[in-house]
Design a protein around this motif. Structure first.
Motif, short mmCIF file in Angstrom:
data_model
loop_
_atom_site.label_atom_id
_atom_site.label_comp_id
_atom_site.label_asym_id
_atom_site.label_seq_id
_atom_site.Cartn_x
_atom_site.Cartn_y
_atom_site.Cartn_z
N LEU A 51 20.95 -82.32 36.81
CA LEU A 51 20.20 -81.06 36.83
C LEU A 51 19.20 -81.05 37.99
CD1 LEU A 51 19.32 -80.65 33.03
CD2 LEU A 51 21.17 -79.53 34.30
N PRO A 52 19.02 -79.88 38.61
CA PRO A 52 18.00 -79.79 39.67
C PRO A 52 16.60 -79.85 39.06
CG PRO A 52 18.91 -77.63 39.22
CD PRO A 52 19.73 -78.59 38.40
N GLU A 53 15.64 -80.22 39.88
CA GLU A 53 14.27 -80.27 39.38
C GLU A 53 13.83 -78.86 38.99
OE1 GLU A 53 9.93 -81.48 41.19
OE2 GLU A 53 11.64 -82.81 41.57
N PRO A 54 13.26 -78.70 37.82
CA PRO A 54 12.88 -77.35 37.37
C PRO A 54 11.74 -76.78 38.20
CG PRO A 54 12.01 -79.00 35.86
CD PRO A 54 12.91 -79.73 36.81
N PRO A 55 11.70 -75.46 38.41
CA PRO A 55 10.59 -74.84 39.15
C PRO A 55 9.27 -75.04 38.41
CG PRO A 55 12.44 -73.32 38.88
CD PRO A 55 12.72 -74.48 37.97
N LYS A 56 8.18 -74.90 39.13
CA LYS A 56 6.86 -75.05 38.54
C LYS A 56 6.67 -74.02 37.43
CE LYS A 56 1.96 -75.41 39.73
NZ LYS A 56 0.95 -75.32 40.83
N ILE A 107 21.88 -76.49 27.53
CA ILE A 107 20.57 -76.69 28.16
C ILE A 107 20.20 -75.41 28.89
CG2 ILE A 107 19.23 -78.02 29.83
CD1 ILE A 107 21.11 -80.35 29.39
N THR A 108 19.01 -74.90 28.59
CA THR A 108 18.52 -73.70 29.25
C THR A 108 17.22 -73.99 29.97
OG1 THR A 108 17.32 -72.99 27.27
CG2 THR A 108 19.57 -72.16 27.57
N LEU A 109 16.90 -73.14 30.94
CA LEU A 109 15.63 -73.24 31.65
C LEU A 109 14.67 -72.25 31.02
CD1 LEU A 109 14.19 -74.62 34.08
CD2 LEU A 109 14.84 -72.60 35.43
N GLU A 110 13.54 -72.76 30.49
CA GLU A 110 12.61 -71.91 29.75
C GLU A 110 11.19 -72.04 30.32
OE1 GLU A 110 13.77 -69.92 27.53
OE2 GLU A 110 15.73 -70.80 27.10
N PRO A 111 10.31 -71.10 29.95
CA PRO A 111 8.90 -71.22 30.35
C PRO A 111 8.30 -72.49 29.75
CG PRO A 111 9.37 -69.00 29.56
CD PRO A 111 10.58 -69.83 29.23
N ALA A 112 7.27 -73.04 30.41
CA ALA A 112 6.61 -74.25 29.92
C ALA A 112 6.20 -74.08 28.47
CB ALA A 112 5.37 -74.55 30.77
N GLY A 113 6.52 -75.08 27.67
CA GLY A 113 6.24 -75.01 26.25
C GLY A 113 7.46 -74.66 25.43
N SER A 128 10.96 -72.11 24.26
CA SER A 128 11.16 -70.79 23.64
C SER A 128 11.72 -70.96 22.24
CB SER A 128 12.12 -69.95 24.48
OG SER A 128 11.62 -69.78 25.80
N ALA A 129 11.52 -69.91 21.41
CA ALA A 129 12.05 -69.95 20.04
C ALA A 129 13.56 -69.79 20.03
CB ALA A 129 11.38 -68.86 19.21
N ALA A 130 14.09 -69.09 21.00
CA ALA A 130 15.53 -68.88 21.13
C ALA A 130 15.93 -69.08 22.58
CB ALA A 130 15.91 -67.47 20.66
N PRO A 131 17.15 -69.53 22.85
CA PRO A 131 17.56 -69.78 24.23
C PRO A 131 17.66 -68.51 25.05
CG PRO A 131 19.43 -69.99 22.74
CD PRO A 131 18.23 -69.84 21.86
N THR A 132 17.22 -68.62 26.31
CA THR A 132 17.38 -67.52 27.25
C THR A 132 18.76 -67.66 27.88
OG1 THR A 132 14.99 -67.57 27.73
CG2 THR A 132 16.41 -66.41 29.30
N MET A 133 19.71 -66.85 27.42
CA MET A 133 21.11 -67.04 27.81
C MET A 133 21.32 -66.80 29.30
SD MET A 133 22.20 -68.13 25.05
CE MET A 133 23.91 -68.35 25.59
N GLU A 134 20.48 -65.95 29.91
CA GLU A 134 20.60 -65.73 31.35
C GLU A 134 20.25 -67.00 32.14
OE1 GLU A 134 18.85 -63.94 29.30
OE2 GLU A 134 19.87 -61.98 29.21
N GLN A 135 19.53 -67.94 31.50
CA GLN A 135 19.12 -69.19 32.14
C GLN A 135 19.84 -70.39 31.53
OE1 GLN A 135 17.13 -69.53 34.85
NE2 GLN A 135 17.18 -67.30 34.95
N ALA A 157 24.25 -69.49 35.64
CA ALA A 157 22.91 -69.62 36.20
C ALA A 157 22.81 -70.78 37.18
CB ALA A 157 21.88 -69.78 35.10
N ALA A 158 23.67 -71.80 37.01
CA ALA A 158 23.64 -72.99 37.88
C ALA A 158 25.01 -73.64 37.86
CB ALA A 158 22.56 -73.97 37.41
N PRO A 159 25.94 -73.12 38.64
CA PRO A 159 27.32 -73.60 38.62
C PRO A 159 27.47 -75.09 38.95
CG PRO A 159 27.16 -71.52 39.80
CD PRO A 159 25.77 -71.98 39.55
N ASN A 160 26.58 -75.63 39.74
CA ASN A 160 26.70 -77.03 40.14
C ASN A 160 25.96 -78.00 39.21
OD1 ASN A 160 28.20 -76.37 42.47
ND2 ASN A 160 26.31 -75.93 43.61
N ALA A 161 25.30 -77.46 38.22
CA ALA A 161 24.55 -78.31 37.29
C ALA A 161 25.51 -79.02 36.34
CB ALA A 161 23.54 -77.47 36.51
#
Length: 262
Positions: free
Chosen positions: A188-193, A240-246, A248-255, A164-168
């Protein structure tokens, strides 16, 4: 009483100001008629009052001023009548009132100026205090980072970039005795809004078991990008995963941004 003593007694000033009784006025009039020097002194006092009043009265026209001066001059051996002197007393009072109002205005202006200066000083003081607090917070943050890096009891786990982020990249500082965990997220890059980074403590056997140990909230506000997260024990890897604000109960593996084994 000699003429000189009479002049120096101050009675002529009171006469011009209109402050004597009728009997005293008649006495001064008689002295002026009898003694030219008394008459001249009265004229001098009245002219001095004219000059004083004109200096305080910028709105008195030249023609009005000349008329008043003419009325103050002695004619036909007679001193200016009491009515004229009383009028001049009014003018003197008016001039004094104007001077008083000007003085009050200047004092009010000065007071406003002082109040504005006090306000500016208070604002500067407030800004200085904010700056001091900001610097203190930065110093504390810097001190915390240095303590984490220098702590020899910490195990340092390097987390490399994923699909999801090879340079991270990131680092985990984990004290296995106290179970305290710090995350260096400067890679890590700044997370999107509307998104937030979530930290996972992973057990790999007998099956992959992720446990959330915190969110990197206020990511953009942090200058050091070093965050304290929840304690953990028995971790075999961190991710470390990128998740919606707040979070997630489980990691989003695609992120999945970074991953590293202990």
């Amino acid at each position: 009483m000699e003429t000189k003593d009479y002049i120096e007694s101050g009675i002529l000033e009171l006469y011009v100001y209109g402050l004597l009784s009728e009997t005293e006025n008649d006495e001064v009039t008689a002295m002026a008629f009898k003694h030219p020097e008394v008459k001249e002194e009265i004229i001098a006092i009245e002219k001095a009052i004219v000059n004083l009043s004109s200096s305080f009265s910028p709105f008195l026209s030249h023609s009005q001023f000349e008329k008043i001066k003419t009325r103050l001059e002695l004619k036909h051996g007679k001193v200016v009548d009491l009515k004229t002197r009383n009028n001049w007393s009014t003018y003197i009072g008016w001039a004094a009132s104007v001077a008083l109002l000007i003085g009050i205005g200047l004092q009010y202006s000065k007071l406003n100026e002082n109040n504005n200066q006090i306000k500016i000083i208070e604002e500067q003081k407030s800004k200085l205090q904010e700056t001091v607090v900001t610097l203190e917070n930065k110093n504390k943050s810097t001190e915390t980072v240095l303590n984490v890096i220098r702590d020899e009891n910490n195990t340092v786990i390097t987390l490399g970039g994923q699909a999801a982020a090879p340079n991270a990249k990131a680092k985990i500082y984990w004290n296995q005795q106290t179970q305290v965990v710090y995350v260096d997220a400067s890679g890590l890059p700044e997370p999107p809004k509307g998104k937030v980074y979530q930290i996972w403590s992973l057990k790999l056997k007998p099956a992959l078991t992720p446990t959330s140990i915190g969110l990197l909230t206020n990511f953009e506000a942090s200058t050091s990008k070093v965050f304290a997260v929840d304690k953990t024990s028995g971790a075999e890897a961190f991710g470390i995963t990128l998740e919606p604000a707040g979070g997630s109960a489980a990691p989003t593996m695609e992120q999945l941004y970074t991953l590293g084994k202990v």
